[in-house]
Motif scaffolding. Structure first.
Motif, PDB file in Angstrom:
ATOM      1  N   VAL A 138      -0.797  19.731 -19.191  1.00 12.16           N
ATOM      2  CA  VAL A 138       0.065  20.190 -18.042  1.00 12.16           C
ATOM      3  C   VAL A 138       0.408  18.756 -17.194  1.00 12.16           C
ATOM      4  N   ARG A 139       1.568  18.463 -17.013  1.00 15.30           N
ATOM      5  CA  ARG A 139       1.928  17.411 -15.844  1.00 15.30           C
ATOM      6  C   ARG A 139       2.302  18.341 -14.744  1.00 15.30           C
ATOM      7  N   SER A 140       1.758  17.881 -13.580  1.00 22.23           N
ATOM      8  CA  SER A 140       1.930  18.609 -12.475  1.00 22.23           C
ATOM      9  C   SER A 140       2.844  17.837 -11.308  1.00 22.23           C
ATOM     10  N   GLU A 141       4.282  18.007 -11.516  1.00 25.25           N
ATOM     11  CA  GLU A 141       5.003  17.015 -10.544  1.00 25.25           C
ATOM     12  C   GLU A 141       5.041  17.778  -9.327  1.00 25.25           C
ATOM     13  N   ALA A 142       4.829  18.978  -9.026  1.00 23.64           N
ATOM     14  CA  ALA A 142       4.617  19.503  -7.758  1.00 23.64           C
ATOM     15  C   ALA A 142       3.267  18.939  -6.830  1.00 23.64           C
ATOM     16  N   ALA A 143       2.442  18.740  -7.847  1.00 28.28           N
ATOM     17  CA  ALA A 143       1.149  17.933  -6.978  1.00 28.28           C
ATOM     18  C   ALA A 143       1.472  16.442  -6.693  1.00 28.28           C
ATOM     19  N   ALA A 144       2.096  15.920  -7.543  1.00 27.10           N
ATOM     20  CA  ALA A 144       2.359  14.229  -7.690  1.00 27.10           C
ATOM     21  C   ALA A 144       3.532  13.866  -6.708  1.00 27.10           C
ATOM     22  N   GLN A 145       4.644  14.820  -6.610  1.00 27.41           N
ATOM     23  CA  GLN A 145       5.654  14.242  -5.830  1.00 27.41           C
ATOM     24  C   GLN A 145       5.549  14.030  -4.353  1.00 27.41           C
ATOM     25  N   PRO A 146       4.981  14.839  -3.601  1.00 29.07           N
ATOM     26  CA  PRO A 146       4.719  14.895  -2.267  1.00 29.07           C
ATOM     27  C   PRO A 146       3.878  13.353  -1.734  1.00 29.07           C
ATOM     28  N   LEU A 147       3.186  12.899  -2.702  1.00 26.33           N
ATOM     29  CA  LEU A 147       2.324  11.612  -2.661  1.00 26.33           C
ATOM     30  C   LEU A 147       3.280  10.453  -2.473  1.00 26.33           C
ATOM     31  N   ILE A 148       4.325  10.363  -3.214  1.00 29.99           N
ATOM     32  CA  ILE A 148       5.181   9.221  -3.534  1.00 29.99           C
ATOM     33  C   ILE A 148       5.904   8.903  -1.824  1.00 29.99           C
ATOM     34  N   GLY A 149       6.010   7.630  -1.758  1.00 29.67           N
ATOM     35  CA  GLY A 149       6.244   7.017  -0.348  1.00 29.67           C
ATOM     36  C   GLY A 149       5.466   7.068   0.691  1.00 29.67           C
TER      37      GLY A 149
ATOM     38  N   THR B 210       1.590   5.956   2.224  1.00 32.10           N
ATOM     39  CA  THR B 210       0.870   4.903   2.279  1.00 32.10           C
ATOM     40  C   THR B 210      -0.565   5.427   1.857  1.00 32.10           C
ATOM     41  N   LEU B 211      -1.296   4.752   1.398  1.00 28.61           N
ATOM     42  CA  LEU B 211      -3.004   4.919   1.115  1.00 28.61           C
ATOM     43  C   LEU B 211      -3.399   5.589   2.096  1.00 28.61           C
ATOM     44  N   ASP B 212      -3.413   5.016   3.475  1.00 28.36           N
ATOM     45  CA  ASP B 212      -4.002   5.273   4.409  1.00 28.36           C
ATOM     46  C   ASP B 212      -3.578   6.771   4.945  1.00 28.36           C
ATOM     47  N   GLU B 213      -2.273   7.286   4.729  1.00 25.38           N
ATOM     48  CA  GLU B 213      -1.803   8.446   4.905  1.00 25.38           C
ATOM     49  C   GLU B 213      -2.542   9.839   4.178  1.00 25.38           C
ATOM     50  N   LEU B 214      -2.972   9.166   2.970  1.00 26.61           N
ATOM     51  CA  LEU B 214      -3.528  10.182   2.098  1.00 26.61           C
ATOM     52  C   LEU B 214      -4.982  10.680   2.531  1.00 26.61           C
ATOM     53  N   ASP B 215      -4.987  11.474   3.406  1.00 30.43           N
ATOM     54  CA  ASP B 215      -6.181  12.036   4.064  1.00 30.43           C
ATOM     55  C   ASP B 215      -6.494  13.448   2.954  1.00 30.43           C
ATOM     56  N   ASP B 216      -7.808  13.804   3.461  1.00 26.40           N
ATOM     57  CA  ASP B 216      -8.373  14.969   2.853  1.00 26.40           C
ATOM     58  C   ASP B 216      -7.383  16.093   2.464  1.00 26.40           C
ATOM     59  N   ALA B 217      -6.654  16.470   3.646  1.00 28.35           N
ATOM     60  CA  ALA B 217      -5.593  17.506   3.849  1.00 28.35           C
ATOM     61  C   ALA B 217      -4.602  17.183   2.814  1.00 28.35           C
ATOM     62  N   MET B 218      -3.864  16.335   2.651  1.00 24.96           N
ATOM     63  CA  MET B 218      -3.094  15.879   1.514  1.00 24.96           C
ATOM     64  C   MET B 218      -3.882  15.823   0.096  1.00 24.96           C
ATOM     65  N   LEU B 219      -4.808  15.368  -0.074  1.00 24.60           N
ATOM     66  CA  LEU B 219      -5.273  15.501  -1.351  1.00 24.60           C
ATOM     67  C   LEU B 219      -5.587  16.922  -2.014  1.00 24.60           C
ATOM     68  N   ALA B 220      -6.128  17.709  -0.767  1.00 23.22           N
ATOM     69  CA  ALA B 220      -6.387  19.001  -1.122  1.00 23.22           C
ATOM     70  C   ALA B 220      -5.058  19.881  -1.232  1.00 23.22           C
TER      71      ALA B 220
ATOM     72  N   GLY C  20       0.903  -1.364  -0.068  1.00 22.50           N
ATOM     73  CA  GLY C  20       0.110  -0.102  -0.093  1.00 22.50           C
ATOM     74  C   GLY C  20       0.788   1.324   0.127  1.00 22.50           C
ATOM     75  N   GLU C  21       2.094   1.090  -0.341  1.00 19.07           N
ATOM     76  CA  GLU C  21       3.000   2.474  -0.606  1.00 19.07           C
ATOM     77  C   GLU C  21       2.827   2.797  -1.870  1.00 19.07           C
ATOM     78  N   ILE C  22       2.781   4.303  -1.989  1.00 17.56           N
ATOM     79  CA  ILE C  22       2.801   4.980  -3.098  1.00 17.56           C
ATOM     80  C   ILE C  22       4.103   5.124  -3.960  1.00 17.56           C
ATOM     81  N   LYS C  23       4.280   4.152  -5.104  1.00 17.22           N
ATOM     82  CA  LYS C  23       5.453   4.048  -5.835  1.00 17.22           C
ATOM     83  C   LYS C  23       5.566   5.202  -6.810  1.00 17.22           C
ATOM     84  N   LYS C  24       4.489   5.315  -7.520  1.00 15.96           N
ATOM     85  CA  LYS C  24       4.237   6.343  -8.623  1.00 15.96           C
ATOM     86  C   LYS C  24       3.174   7.211  -8.559  1.00 15.96           C
TER      87      LYS C  24
END
Ligand SMILES: Cc1cc2nc3c(=O)[nH]c(=O)nc-3n(C[C@H](O)[C@H](O)[C@H](O)COP(=O)(O)OP(=O)(O)OC[C@H]3O[C@@H](n4cnc5c(N)ncnc54)[C@H](O)[C@@H]3O)c2cc1C
Ligand code: FES
Ligand code: FES
Lengths: 306, 161
Positions: A239-250, A252-262, A222-226
């Motif tokens: 447009v490909r947003s690296e700035a949005a995607a990069q912080p998600l890598i590494g 886990t799915l459970d860590e992706l809460d509303d605040a991280m998605l926002a 469940g760890e985000i690899k890409k």
């Protein structure tokens, strides 16, 4: 440059440019024909973009090379390491391919937002990409899925990243006589991938005001690899947003809460360079990027948690 | 010369290639049930079946339809022998001016072949590529549902016979 001959074509009294027609039997023959006929010969697939350009005299051409019935380019196949979509696969074939793979199910849902049932039978995936509209519904999804395109030329094939394929409004990496052959979506060798697409539109037949696609690949633990986030209709190209995607890598799915998605939505919105036009203001578009990115990511998380 | 298979007849059409299928069907073959309104793929009034699939004939070049079975509204029923979908549109009053009707019926024909027992919502989605300027939509949905019922009955009868 010669002016195209404008004449009364047909008996409906509408003035349209005249052209000759050829239906080559193979892709190689089509390419050969284009090299013989030169600049003013155009490939013609489903014609859903071409017919409008022709009727409105927005392009100059004197020869239609009909590639719509090239069976060798009309396929969707799922292989162990990739999904391959031939350039002449129609939007309705894609729509009906949902069962074959969950990424195809995501793409199938996208096609239902596109055109109308009786134009999806004509319109092709390849034509949509070659038209290179920044508001295309398929382009951001393919960019987020990290797709490659295969291009056929006089001297063989070459591959280009989907993101690099788009060079501007109606401008692609295709050169000279080159023909788009296939879109290849790579599948992860380990773990799982999910993708999701969101768009804002006014009506069903209208094009997107803003759209966004996300794709996440997670390991079995469940760890985000890409992570990949693509935005449409906010710049001349996707447009490909690296700035949005990069912080998600590494994470886990459970860590992706509303605040991280926002936060990802906020970061993506800074990468968007929208314009104001009759459809929407730049400010509205930028705000909606935040929402579309957040929702498409939340949807990926939900799919992966299953 | 283009060979067109229209409504089960094979026709030789002499036409320049820079014409749409809708234009040739209407103006050369007199199939004026093929209505042309927007010429841009939006309204669906020019819908015909090509190889069994619904297509906006205003966005197709005449040569692109060569060799495939083309069906227009004229090919599915006649005044004396209406197609069940046509009959259903009359019974449910699925039109006012009827300009859009052939397009709706051709869309319905393709859709009901795939989904013989649809819900009203599924009918609305399937008909989303057809515009009715008179706004007869609720009646059109009812017409398609009634047509589905008629077609199920007649195929049930055929199976029983
Ligand atoms: C009513 C309507 C609604 C629409 N709604 C949407 C929508 O919601 N979302 C959306 O994204 N699009 C929409 N479109 C746009 C359109 O349907 C798509 O862009 C379509 O997929 C184009 O495919 P085609 O096969 O018809 O291309 P064509 O019109 O045949 O070709 C488009 C361009 O690509 C080139 N080309 C085509 N195939 C190749 C190839 N294999 N190699 C090299 N060059 C090639 C042609 O030369 C031309 O320049 C809509 C169109 C209509 C008419
Ligand atoms: S006339 Fe063909 S869709 Fe409107
Ligand atoms: S009945 Fe008049 S347009 Fe539909």
């Amino acid at each position: 440059m010669n002016e195209a001959v404008v004449d009364e074509s047909g008996t409906d009294g509408v003035m349209r440019a005249r052209f000759d027609y050829a239906r080559p039997a193979t892709a190689q023959e089509a390419i050969k024909l284009k090299s013989q006929l030169g600049e003013k010969a155009r490939y013609w697939a489903g014609g859903t973009d071409m017919t409008l350009l022709w009727q409105r005299s927005e392009i100059q051409f004197d020869h239609c090379i009909d590639i719509r019935q090239l069976d060798e380019l009309d396929y969707i196949s799922v292989e162990p390491d990739s999904i391959r979509i031939g350039a002449m696969a129609s939007l309705s074939l894609l729509e009906r391919s949902a069962e074959a793979h969950h990424l195809l199910a995501t793409l199938s849902d996208i096609t239902k937002l596109m055109c109308t049932p009786q134009t999806r039978t004509l319109a092709t995936v390849g034509g949509n990409l070659c038209n290179a509209s920044p508001a295309s519904d398929l382009s951001p999804a393919f960019v987020a899925m990290n797709a490659q395109v295969v291009i056929l030329g006089e001297d063989g094939e070459r591959s280009v990243g989907m993101f690099e394929f788009f060079e501007g409004v109606n401008k692609t990496a295709l050169r000279g006589t080159e023909l788009l052959k296939e879109v290849t979506i790579p599948l992860p060798s380990a773990g799982q991938i999910a993708a999701s697409y969101r768009r804002i539109d006014r009506t069903v037949v209208d094009i997107a005001l803003v759209n966004a696609a996300s794709a996440l690949t997670v390991s079995d633990s469940g760890e985000i690899k890409k992570a990949s986030i693509a935005l449409g209709a906010v710049a001349p190209v996707i447009v490909r947003s690296e700035a949005a995607a990069q912080p998600l890598i590494g994470r886990t799915l459970d860590e992706l809460d509303d605040a991280m998605l926002a936060a990802a939505g906020e970061a993506a919105s800074k990468d968007a360079k929208p314009i104001s036009d009759v459809r929407a203001s730049a400010g509205y578009r930028r705000d909606m990027v935040k929402v579309m990115v957040r929702r498409s990511l939340a949807d990926c998380v939900e799919q992966l948690k299953g | 010369m283009t060979m067109l298979k229209v409504n089960n007849r094979t026709l030789e059409v002499t036409s320049r290639p820079d014409r749409t299928l809708a234009d040739v069907l209407r103006n050369d073959l007199g199939l004026i049930g093929v209505r042309v309104s927007c010429s841009e793929g939006e309204c669906g009034s020019c819908t015909v079946l090509v190889g069994g699939e619904p297509c906006t004939s205003c966005l197709m070049l005449v040569n692109q339809a060569e060799g495939q079975d083309i069906t227009t509204i004229e090919g599915i029923g006649s005044q004396d022998d209406l197609h069940p979908i046509q009959q259903a549109f009359i019974e449910e009053q699925g039109f006012q001016c009827a300009f859009c009707t052939p397009g709706f019926i051709m869309s319905a024909k393709a859709f009901l072949a795939e989904n013989p027992n649809p819900t009203a919502d599924e009918v609305s989605v399937a008909m989303s590529g057809n515009i009715c300027r008179c706004g007869a939509y609720p009646y059109i949905v009812r017409s398609v549902l009634r047509a589905a019922e008629k077609l199920r009955k007649s195929s049930g009868q055929q199976a029983a016979e």
